[in-house]
Scaffold this active site. Structure first.
Site, mmCIF file in Angstrom:
data_model
loop_
_atom_site.group_PDB
_atom_site.id
_atom_site.type_symbol
_atom_site.label_atom_id
_atom_site.label_comp_id
_atom_site.label_asym_id
_atom_site.label_seq_id
_atom_site.Cartn_x
_atom_site.Cartn_y
_atom_site.Cartn_z
ATOM 1 N N TYR A 140 0.813 -1.216 0.000
ATOM 2 C CA TYR A 140 0.000 0.000 0.000
ATOM 3 C C TYR A 140 0.847 1.267 0.000
ATOM 4 C CZ TYR A 140 -3.985 -3.005 1.199
ATOM 5 O OH TYR A 140 -4.958 -3.973 1.201
ATOM 6 N N LYS A 191 4.147 -15.612 2.214
ATOM 7 C CA LYS A 191 4.107 -16.351 0.942
ATOM 8 C C LYS A 191 5.546 -16.606 0.499
ATOM 9 C CE LYS A 191 1.807 -18.285 -2.456
ATOM 10 N NZ LYS A 191 1.176 -19.607 -2.247
ATOM 11 N N ASP A 224 -2.351 -18.565 1.344
ATOM 12 C CA ASP A 224 -3.472 -19.262 0.735
ATOM 13 C C ASP A 224 -4.007 -20.348 1.663
ATOM 14 O OD1 ASP A 224 -0.988 -20.428 0.350
ATOM 15 O OD2 ASP A 224 -1.341 -21.007 -1.737
ATOM 16 N N ASP A 252 -11.082 -9.840 6.520
ATOM 17 C CA ASP A 252 -12.422 -9.877 5.928
ATOM 18 C C ASP A 252 -12.920 -11.314 5.829
ATOM 19 O OD1 ASP A 252 -12.098 -7.151 5.634
ATOM 20 O OD2 ASP A 252 -12.938 -7.104 3.614
#
Length: 367
Positions: A140, A191, A224, A252
């Site tokens: 971001y 990751k 994931d 979320d």
């Protein structure tokens, strides 16, 4: 006396913050919580009055505040504003310049809301976790970024995920310290099987764990698999720590454990300091422009964010627990906004939910 700045912002922000402010006032009047509260326009409302999404005067109040109660940012009306005036995201500005690098997102399954989730009750039962999201670095904020037109006419976009080992270490430290106050378990998410960013993340977390936090149980998941595990067996987690983008997505995902994203609070904190720490409290649901102005938004995520403010800014965990108990009692009594109503069940509006929370606080206060 603590200074609290209220920025309702866009979409459903003003509706939910109005109910949160009723709760704030109740704690001032009934429980003697001392604070100086100031409200300022932010976002579209500020643009309409001042032709500025956040005035310099408002920014000075941001800098002077101990805590910010924030509603939401985002509206289709931003497209009508000149690009230069909206180029800087003011919420990201606050996160970066106040160094609010610790984002806490608690996820607790309330038994009364099990019928509001798409997950089975036996999957939800016992879920009580906190996602610790790094909030001031990563994708971001990284540069270079932007969209360019190539010589052949096609367009290319670039976003850059940047972390230093110092930035990773400090958010990992926050997670380990939090875990020591809970069930002493941290799951670090990265990751690293694909991204060098994830390799450095895992190396840094492991090194800190070995050096200072061997008493805390540490596990690792790729992002994931972490998303799958949250919906498969959420109660396995105590504290989960991850970088900015992954934390945004996973929290979320985890909202279904709480019944609705409308139930999810958050706290964004700077590092602890002798002079106190900066903090911003907001629900994670966003501005929801599709329902703004209809009086049906769930204010409980915002109200529970104020409970986090009571705990972290005012250092009054007993008052935070009182407010959390009031919210649990209200939903247990069957009072639900549309997003958490049982299938075919009756729902109440935003103001009615605020009424119910204040009534329950009165009852608990008298008990």
């Amino acid at each position: 006396m603590k200074k609290v700045l209220v920025l309702a912002g866009d979409g459903i922000g003003p509706e939910i913050l109005a109910q949160t402010m009723r709760v704030v006032q109740w704690f001032v009047e009934q429980r003697g919580v001392k604070m100086e509260v100031r409200e300022e326009l932010f976002g579209i409302s500020a643009w309409k009055k001042y032709q500025n999404l956040m005035r310099d005067e408002t920014w000075q109040h941001v800098l002077a505040s101990d805590a910010i109660l924030f509603g939401a940012t985002g509206s289709p009306e931003y497209e009508k504003i000149p690009y230069e005036a909206r180029r800087q995201d003011q919420l990201l500005r606050m996160r970066k310049e106040l160094d609010l690098f610790i984002n806490l997102r608690p996820v607790k399954a309330i038994k009364a809301l099990q019928d509001s989730s798409t997950l089975r009750p036996e999957v939800l039962e016992g879920t009580d976790m906190v996602l610790v999201r790094e909030l001031s670095a990563g994708l971001y904020f990284g540069t270079p970024r932007g969209i360019e037109t190539l010589p052949d006419g096609h367009r290319r976009v670039v976003n850059t995920m940047v972390y230093t080992d110092t930035e990773i270490e400090r958010i990992a430290r926050a997670a380990f310290e939090l875990a020591r106050t809970r069930r002493n378990k941290v799951c670090s998410v990265d990751k690293g099987n694909v991204l060098e960013n994830g390799q450095l993340w895992r190396d840094t977390v492991v090194a800190l764990h070995q050096k200072e936090y061997r008493d805390v149980e540490l596990t690792h998941l790729y992002v994931d698999n972490a998303a799958m595990q949250i919906v498969r067996n959420p109660r396995q987690f105590d504290v989960m720590v991850t970088e900015n983008l992954f934390g945004d997505i996973l929290s979320d995902c985890a909202a279904m454990c709480a019944g609705s994203i409308g139930m999810m609070p958050s706290a964004s904190l700077s590092a602890p300091a002798a002079s106190g720490r900066k903090a911003l409290y907001e629900p994670i649901h966003g501005s929801a422009p599709d329902i703004a102005g209809q009086g049906i938004a769930n204010p409980l995520g915002s109200i529970l964010s104020f409970a986090m403010c009571l705990a972290h800014t005012f250092n009054q965990p007993q008052e935070a627990k009182l407010l959390e108990q009031a919210v649990e009692n209200v939903v247990a009594a069957g009072i639900r906004t549309r997003d958490i109503a049982a299938p075919g069940g009756k729902s109440v509006g935003t103001v009615e939910m605020g009424d119910a929370v204040v009534r329950e606080l009165d009852r608990l206060h008298r008990a």
